[in-house]
Design a protein around this motif. Sequence first.
Motif, PDB file in Angstrom:
ATOM      1  N   UNK A 408       0.827  -1.202   0.000  1.00  0.00           N
ATOM      2  CA  UNK A 408       0.000   0.000   0.000  1.00  0.00           C
ATOM      3  C   UNK A 408       0.867   1.260   0.000  1.00  0.00           C
ATOM      4  N   UNK A 409       2.013   1.173   0.644  1.00  0.00           N
ATOM      5  CA  UNK A 409       2.850   2.350   0.827  1.00  0.00           C
ATOM      6  C   UNK A 409       3.791   2.584  -0.365  1.00  0.00           C
ATOM      7  N   UNK A 410       3.756   1.679  -1.338  1.00  0.00           N
ATOM      8  CA  UNK A 410       4.556   1.869  -2.549  1.00  0.00           C
ATOM      9  C   UNK A 410       3.754   2.504  -3.676  1.00  0.00           C
ATOM     10  N   UNK A 411       2.472   2.702  -3.454  1.00  0.00           N
ATOM     11  CA  UNK A 411       1.634   3.249  -4.521  1.00  0.00           C
ATOM     12  C   UNK A 411       1.814   4.760  -4.630  1.00  0.00           C
ATOM     13  N   UNK A 412       1.626   5.314  -5.830  1.00  0.00           N
ATOM     14  CA  UNK A 412       1.726   6.779  -5.990  1.00  0.00           C
ATOM     15  C   UNK A 412       0.749   7.535  -5.100  1.00  0.00           C
ATOM     16  N   UNK A 413      -0.404   6.920  -4.813  1.00  0.00           N
ATOM     17  CA  UNK A 413      -1.399   7.604  -3.993  1.00  0.00           C
ATOM     18  C   UNK A 413      -0.907   7.861  -2.580  1.00  0.00           C
ATOM     19  N   UNK A 414       0.095   7.104  -2.168  1.00  0.00           N
ATOM     20  CA  UNK A 414       0.598   7.271  -0.803  1.00  0.00           C
ATOM     21  C   UNK A 414       1.595   8.421  -0.679  1.00  0.00           C
ATOM     22  N   UNK A 415       2.122   8.898  -1.773  1.00  0.00           N
ATOM     23  CA  UNK A 415       3.209   9.877  -1.715  1.00  0.00           C
ATOM     24  C   UNK A 415       2.858  11.135  -0.918  1.00  0.00           C
ATOM     25  N   UNK A 416       1.648  11.718  -1.077  1.00  0.00           N
ATOM     26  CA  UNK A 416       1.332  12.895  -0.242  1.00  0.00           C
ATOM     27  C   UNK A 416       1.314  12.561   1.247  1.00  0.00           C
ATOM     28  N   UNK A 417       0.881  11.347   1.578  1.00  0.00           N
ATOM     29  CA  UNK A 417       0.880  10.941   2.986  1.00  0.00           C
ATOM     30  C   UNK A 417       2.314  10.785   3.473  1.00  0.00           C
ATOM     31  N   UNK A 418       3.131  10.117   2.664  1.00  0.00           N
ATOM     32  CA  UNK A 418       4.535   9.926   3.034  1.00  0.00           C
ATOM     33  C   UNK A 418       5.209  11.286   3.290  1.00  0.00           C
ATOM     34  N   UNK A 419       4.965  12.227   2.408  1.00  0.00           N
ATOM     35  CA  UNK A 419       5.585  13.547   2.565  1.00  0.00           C
ATOM     36  C   UNK A 419       5.150  14.201   3.873  1.00  0.00           C
ATOM     37  N   UNK A 420       3.868  14.087   4.191  1.00  0.00           N
ATOM     38  CA  UNK A 420       3.376  14.671   5.436  1.00  0.00           C
ATOM     39  C   UNK A 420       3.918  13.973   6.662  1.00  0.00           C
ATOM     40  N   UNK A 421       4.065  12.638   6.595  1.00  0.00           N
ATOM     41  CA  UNK A 421       4.603  11.882   7.719  1.00  0.00           C
ATOM     42  C   UNK A 421       6.073  12.219   7.968  1.00  0.00           C
TER      43      UNK A 421
END
Length: 494
Positions: A408-421
């Motif tokens: 789930x964390x490798x998907x492009x959709x996760x990138x904004x979440x990753x950046x915020x985390x």
Amino acid sequence: MAESVRNVFTAARHHEELGDAFYDAVEPARFPAHIQRWRNRRWAERVGLGGLSDGEWIAHFGRFEPLPGSLDRPLALRYHGHQFRSYNPELGDGRGFLFAQLRDPVDGRLLDLATKGSGETPWSRGADGRLTLKGGVREVLATQLLEARGVDTSKSFSLIETGENLYRGDEPSPTRSSVLVRLSHSHVRIGTFQRLAHLNDEAGLRRLIDHGIRYYMPDLWQDLKPADEATRTLAFLERACANIARMGAEWTAAGFVHGVINSDNVTITGESFDYGPYRFLAEYDPKFVAAYFDPYGLYAYGRQPDALLWNLTRLAECLMPFASPAKLEAILDGFSATFARSLAKATLDRLGLEQAREPAGLADDMAFAGVVYDFMNGSRVPFERFFFDWRGGPASLERAEAGPAAEFYRSPAFEPVRAGLLKRNPAAGANLDHPYFAAGRPCTLLIDEIEALWAPIATADDWSGWHAKLDEIALAAEAYGVTTPEAGEASPLP
């Protein structure tokens, strides 16, 4: 009992000050058996009842012998309410009562000990006033896990099996019986105000508003006591809105679906209580409904904030004799913003991340919370797994990316979440070195798990799985920093 601030039982009986038009004195049921199944030792110690023997515990919370200095007799509280938006003037405590009041020695709050399943009252409406053992087991599980996940909830204080056979349409019958005692900050409901408005009892409403401020908003009391009626009323509604918005936000961050958000199930203190057909989400789903008798999804997970605001609007209607309707409406208009701020806080609390102190940072926190739930909604990542994996943000990067949800964390959709985390720092209480986070899996309580815990109890009186789950929840609570405050932290009593 050990001699410390938190071990001193301080009795109270303030609800009687409202007058007997607010309640009915009742007699508790006499049960054929009393088998102690749950005793909340942590909270019993905190409020000064940890030293009770098993016999004394049964006497007070199974036979309902009065606690010294508190209420001489149980009080079944009177209220009305909207049930699935249909007004019902026949409500009231139909299988419970207010048994005692006391003061929390740690923070000075007024607390209630109230029952569920303690027998018939004038408001039982032909029902038997009992609680199934399964219902009690489910409520203990719900309150323990909600407390662990940071939700301001009633505490299941005692569960006693009572030796009767009950017949229910939604459980295999006959089924076993129990009586539950909950510890709560308040049982003053929106429906309590609705009853008085329905009866055109303006004097009673005035008394209840002032009672609510004095005992449940004591930080406001000294400033508001000399203020005019309109000022007190508006301040009361504003605080009730903030309390209830916070509760709804905590439900959202906990992945919790209450199921029955009727106006008699919402208190002015914003403390979650009265657990019937609740559910915890397996994955984020705004349309998820907990109650089988909610076919249109009125109280679906994603509609819970709207349901709470609808109930608050009913409360504001009750207050119209005392304040400008326009000013009452302006307070209601602020609910959405209050909810958004509360949701940002609840989300960052669950993730163990530092929170902004400045307005610009708060706006960023709110935006980040929106990004988190957008991702969860679109990806259907397991709800509790996400919060478990990313506790501490950047400090858990390696752990999350090596875990079972890594895809789930490798998907492009996760990138904004990753950046915020990754741009946020772990909070001081992230507690990532706790064994809970090393175990590799989060503590969950899905419906299939609850049924699996209940089955051996029902068939073989085997409680081992239930106790193991409660131990698991206690470990999670410890990891998330849910502990009893130390003695000496008490604030002045209102």
